[in-house]
Design an enzyme around this catalytic site. Structure first.
Site, PDB file in Angstrom:
ATOM      1  N   ASP A 197      -9.809  -1.651   9.733  1.00 22.70           N
ATOM      2  CA  ASP A 197      -9.739  -1.555   8.281  1.00 22.70           C
ATOM      3  C   ASP A 197      -8.967  -0.287   7.923  1.00 22.70           C
ATOM      4  O   ASP A 197      -9.454   0.819   8.140  1.00 22.70           O
ATOM      5  CB  ASP A 197     -11.163  -1.506   7.720  1.00 22.70           C
ATOM      6  CG  ASP A 197     -11.229  -1.363   6.213  1.00 22.70           C
ATOM      7  OD1 ASP A 197     -10.179  -1.167   5.559  1.00 22.70           O
ATOM      8  OD2 ASP A 197     -12.358  -1.422   5.680  1.00 22.70           O
ATOM      9  N   ASN A 252       2.104  -5.145  -4.421  1.00 20.84           N
ATOM     10  CA  ASN A 252       3.020  -6.036  -5.123  1.00 20.84           C
ATOM     11  C   ASN A 252       3.821  -5.162  -6.096  1.00 20.84           C
ATOM     12  O   ASN A 252       3.504  -3.990  -6.297  1.00 20.84           O
ATOM     13  CB  ASN A 252       2.289  -7.191  -5.813  1.00 20.84           C
ATOM     14  CG  ASN A 252       1.308  -6.722  -6.860  1.00 20.84           C
ATOM     15  OD1 ASN A 252       1.657  -5.956  -7.761  1.00 20.84           O
ATOM     16  ND2 ASN A 252       0.065  -7.167  -6.758  1.00 20.84           N
ATOM     17  N   GLY A 290      -5.708  -9.072  -0.558  1.00 15.82           N
ATOM     18  CA  GLY A 290      -5.441  -8.572   0.784  1.00 15.82           C
ATOM     19  C   GLY A 290      -5.590  -7.063   0.901  1.00 15.82           C
ATOM     20  O   GLY A 290      -6.514  -6.458   0.344  1.00 15.82           O
ATOM     21  N   VAL A 291      -4.662  -6.457   1.626  1.00 18.18           N
ATOM     22  CA  VAL A 291      -4.667  -5.003   1.842  1.00 18.18           C
ATOM     23  C   VAL A 291      -4.612  -4.264   0.512  1.00 18.18           C
ATOM     24  O   VAL A 291      -5.326  -3.276   0.302  1.00 18.18           O
ATOM     25  CB  VAL A 291      -3.486  -4.587   2.748  1.00 18.18           C
ATOM     26  CG1 VAL A 291      -3.326  -3.084   2.795  1.00 18.18           C
ATOM     27  CG2 VAL A 291      -3.660  -5.142   4.149  1.00 18.18           C
ATOM     28  N   ASP A 292      -3.774  -4.728  -0.390  1.00 14.58           N
ATOM     29  CA  ASP A 292      -3.610  -4.086  -1.702  1.00 14.58           C
ATOM     30  C   ASP A 292      -4.945  -4.009  -2.439  1.00 14.58           C
ATOM     31  O   ASP A 292      -5.355  -2.942  -2.919  1.00 14.58           O
ATOM     32  CB  ASP A 292      -2.578  -4.878  -2.508  1.00 14.58           C
ATOM     33  CG  ASP A 292      -2.122  -4.185  -3.780  1.00 14.58           C
ATOM     34  OD1 ASP A 292      -2.345  -2.981  -3.941  1.00 14.58           O
ATOM     35  OD2 ASP A 292      -1.505  -4.875  -4.611  1.00 14.58           O
ATOM     36  N   GLY A 313       1.078 -12.200   6.482  1.00 15.11           N
ATOM     37  CA  GLY A 313       0.106 -12.859   5.604  1.00 15.11           C
ATOM     38  C   GLY A 313       0.770 -13.645   4.504  1.00 15.11           C
ATOM     39  O   GLY A 313       1.696 -14.417   4.746  1.00 15.11           O
ATOM     40  N   TYR A 329       2.939 -13.080   2.313  1.00 17.38           N
ATOM     41  CA  TYR A 329       4.373 -12.949   2.061  1.00 17.38           C
ATOM     42  C   TYR A 329       5.217 -13.696   3.093  1.00 17.38           C
ATOM     43  O   TYR A 329       6.427 -13.757   2.980  1.00 17.38           O
ATOM     44  CB  TYR A 329       4.771 -11.485   1.958  1.00 17.38           C
ATOM     45  CG  TYR A 329       4.557 -10.904   0.572  1.00 17.38           C
ATOM     46  CD1 TYR A 329       3.642 -11.451  -0.324  1.00 17.38           C
ATOM     47  CD2 TYR A 329       5.283  -9.811   0.142  1.00 17.38           C
ATOM     48  CE1 TYR A 329       3.454 -10.923  -1.586  1.00 17.38           C
ATOM     49  CE2 TYR A 329       5.104  -9.273  -1.125  1.00 17.38           C
ATOM     50  CZ  TYR A 329       4.189  -9.837  -1.977  1.00 17.38           C
ATOM     51  OH  TYR A 329       4.015  -9.319  -3.236  1.00 17.38           O
TER      52      TYR A 329
END
Length: 176
Positions: free
Chosen positions: A9, A23, A31-33, A123, A125
């Site tokens: 993580d 984005n 997701g990560v964002d 992922g 994208y």
């Protein structure tokens, strides 16, 4: 630069800077964002809104990078970069390489000694793990060659899945 590849993580990494696969709005997402925004707290959203109101009224372009404080994260800074969306026809791999290169450049300009990356562009994208790992390797090589006096001593690739970790190990080899 020492390179580490691990599954985990990214929001828990005690490094100077973590990279957010953001984005273009910089206002959070999935997701990560989304995980980074949740872990950093509401101040991160406020800092991103300030960037949008001042320096980035049209958002952050794919391949570019910008930093904010890390707020509630162990990392001092969050470096936001926007990967090209392969599914939307953004298939220029140079933009994906630029995400890694520009993030390294911003980290170096901040005086960061350590940085952690997710699999930018993987992922949703649509870039394959192999393409992401190759882009990261290309960026690292180029950055090391062009920045011999960099402050960055440690680069971590913190990957969510064992499959992505495997792709990075296959391309980058074992940590160096």
């Amino acid at each position: 630069m020492l390179t580490k590849i691990l599954q985990g993580d990214i929001t828990t990494r005690a490094v100077d800077a973590i990279v957010n696969a953001a984005n273009s709005t910089l206002l959070g997402g999935g997701g990560v964002d989304g995980a980074i925004h949740r872990a950093a707290g509401p101040q991160l959203l406020a800092a991103c809104q300030e960037l949008r109101a001042t320096d980035l009224p049209y958002g952050l372009a794919p391949g570019a990078a910008v930093a904010t404080p890390g707020f509630n994260l162990p990392a001092r800074w969050v470096i936001h970069t926007v990967g090209p969306n392969h599914h939307a026809g953004q298939t220029n791999k140079a933009l994906l390489v630029s995400c890694f290169s520009e993030s390294l450049r911003v980290a170096d300009s901040l005086g960061a000694e350590s940085i952690a990356f997710p699999a930018i562009g993987g992922g949703v994208y649509g870039w394959t793990g192999h393409q992401v790992a190759e882009s990261a390797a290309t960026a690292l090589e180029g950055f090391e060659a062009s920045h011999p006096g960099t402050t960055i001593a440690l680069v971590e690739f913190v990957l969510f899945s064992p499959e992505m970790e495997g792709e990075f190990r296959a391309v980058l080899g074992e940590p160096r």
